[in-house]
Write a protein that holds these residues in place. Structure first.
Motif, PDB file in Angstrom:
ATOM      1  N   GLU A 119      -5.880  -2.268   2.615  1.00 58.19           N
ATOM      2  CA  GLU A 119      -5.043  -2.933   1.673  1.00 58.19           C
ATOM      3  C   GLU A 119      -3.804  -3.609   2.219  1.00 58.19           C
ATOM      4  O   GLU A 119      -3.059  -4.354   1.445  1.00 58.19           O
ATOM      5  CB  GLU A 119      -4.764  -2.171   0.459  1.00 58.19           C
ATOM      6  CG  GLU A 119      -5.999  -1.521  -0.162  1.00 58.19           C
ATOM      7  CD  GLU A 119      -7.028  -2.323  -0.492  1.00 58.19           C
ATOM      8  OE1 GLU A 119      -6.767  -3.607  -0.768  1.00 58.19           O
ATOM      9  OE2 GLU A 119      -8.302  -2.033  -0.702  1.00 58.19           O
ATOM     10  N   GLY A 120      -3.271  -3.338   3.499  1.00 60.06           N
ATOM     11  CA  GLY A 120      -2.150  -3.997   3.897  1.00 60.06           C
ATOM     12  C   GLY A 120      -0.744  -3.073   3.343  1.00 60.06           C
ATOM     13  O   GLY A 120      -1.083  -1.833   3.181  1.00 60.06           O
ATOM     14  N   SER A 121      -0.223  -3.884   2.975  1.00 55.05           N
ATOM     15  CA  SER A 121       1.347  -3.036   2.260  1.00 55.05           C
ATOM     16  C   SER A 121       1.183  -2.872   0.858  1.00 55.05           C
ATOM     17  O   SER A 121       2.041  -2.388   0.097  1.00 55.05           O
ATOM     18  CB  SER A 121       2.650  -3.760   2.697  1.00 55.05           C
ATOM     19  OG  SER A 121       2.327  -5.089   2.044  1.00 55.05           O
ATOM     20  N   ALA A 122      -0.076  -3.106   0.165  1.00 53.84           N
ATOM     21  CA  ALA A 122      -0.262  -2.812  -1.243  1.00 53.84           C
ATOM     22  C   ALA A 122      -0.204  -1.432  -1.749  1.00 53.84           C
ATOM     23  O   ALA A 122      -0.136  -0.482  -0.997  1.00 53.84           O
ATOM     24  CB  ALA A 122      -1.624  -3.370  -1.595  1.00 53.84           C
ATOM     25  N   PRO A 123       0.733  -1.249  -2.885  1.00 51.79           N
ATOM     26  CA  PRO A 123       0.648   0.047  -3.267  1.00 51.79           C
ATOM     27  C   PRO A 123      -0.645   0.953  -3.410  1.00 51.79           C
ATOM     28  O   PRO A 123      -1.746   0.249  -3.540  1.00 51.79           O
ATOM     29  CB  PRO A 123       1.279  -0.102  -4.899  1.00 51.79           C
ATOM     30  CG  PRO A 123       1.861  -1.487  -4.791  1.00 51.79           C
ATOM     31  CD  PRO A 123       1.011  -2.305  -3.744  1.00 51.79           C
ATOM     32  N   GLN A 124      -0.676   2.090  -2.899  1.00 49.17           N
ATOM     33  CA  GLN A 124      -1.583   3.102  -3.179  1.00 49.17           C
ATOM     34  C   GLN A 124      -2.306   3.406  -4.479  1.00 49.17           C
ATOM     35  O   GLN A 124      -2.377   4.451  -5.011  1.00 49.17           O
ATOM     36  CB  GLN A 124      -1.406   4.424  -2.440  1.00 49.17           C
ATOM     37  CG  GLN A 124      -2.600   5.001  -1.777  1.00 49.17           C
ATOM     38  CD  GLN A 124      -2.291   6.327  -0.919  1.00 49.17           C
ATOM     39  OE1 GLN A 124      -2.444   7.263  -1.275  1.00 49.17           O
ATOM     40  NE2 GLN A 124      -1.436   6.033   0.082  1.00 49.17           N
TER      41      GLN A 124
END
Length: 243
Positions: free
Chosen positions: A52-57
């Motif tokens: 997801e890259g830097s997206a929030p978990q």
């Protein structure tokens, strides 16, 4: 005119939901929800970032309007740009794929394409990011009947999963992503290291690792444990390995 457009949108959304439910009804079994969620935080960060890259978990539930958004994005997709996907869907699709292989190994049939998509959508609606990460980590095939990151850390690196640093976790992920017998890091160290380094650079791009940490990690050797003696020998150089 506006009410016609509104009616068309409603019909489209209803149709998409019906197609999803029809495909989901054909899924022979659903994966069991992980009972214990004990994924090391560093592994969770690295694996989430790889999908997801830097997206929030946090998983974004996929609904009919989300699917319409994805389809519209696909129609105007331009080479060189990343296709937009709801956060968590790529990981959910990975879990659905792993579950499909387990069903097949247990004597069932492999999930068809639309069944896998429907199951991935269902997972985004019912499972958390922690549950998806736990299931994926527990059931990932690392080759030679080594299943799961906990077992992989002991066999490949002679260490406990929770004690691995970013280099060790990246190596496990590289092995998991390799095809067939090329998962063996003793037989195919160059390929595994190339993939490991790509993952580490991805971690830098997403902010999980600093540039300095990444540079140090890239210089680190694979540091494998001793290869299990019961494993079949590595292929002879020049011989094509089976996939």
């Amino acid at each position: 005119m506006m009410w016609l457009l509104g009616l068309g949108l409603v019909v489209t959304l209803a149709t998409v939901e019906c197609l999803y439910r029809a495909a989901l009804s054909k899924v022979p079994a659903f994966p069991p929800r992980p009972e214990r969620i004990s994924v090391p935080p560093l592994h969770a960060r690295l694996r989430w970032a790889s999908f997801e890259g830097s997206a929030p978990q946090q998983v974004e539930a996929v609904w009919p309007w989300t699917l319409v958004h994805v389809l519209a994005d696909m129609l105007v997709f331009k080479p060189g740009h990343s296709l937009w996907m709801p956060h968590g869907y790529r990981l959910a699709d990975e879990v659905a794929g792993e579950w499909g292989f387990q069903c097949e190994d247990a004597g069932g049939r492999r999930l068809k394409v639309f069944e896998r998509i429907a199951l991935a959508i269902w997972l985004t609606r019912h499972w958390s990011a922690e549950e998806l990460l736990a299931f994926e980590a527990e059931h990932t095939d690392l080759g030679h009947r080594v299943v799961g990151m906990r077992a992989g850390a002991k066999v490949l690196l002679g260490n406990e999963w929770a004690r691995l640093d970013a280099v060790g976790i990246a190596l496990l992920l590289a092995v998991a992503d390799a095809p067939g017998r090329r998962r063996d890091p003793w037989c195919f160290p160059d390929g595994i290291r190339t993939r490991r380094d790509w993952i580490l650079k991805r971690m830098r791009e997403t902010g999980v690792l600093s540039p300095e940490e990444t540079d140090t990690a890239l210089r680190t050797p694979l540091a494998l444990a001793l290869r299990p003696s019961e494993w079949e020998p590595c292929p002879i150089p020049g011989q094509q390995p089976s996939e």
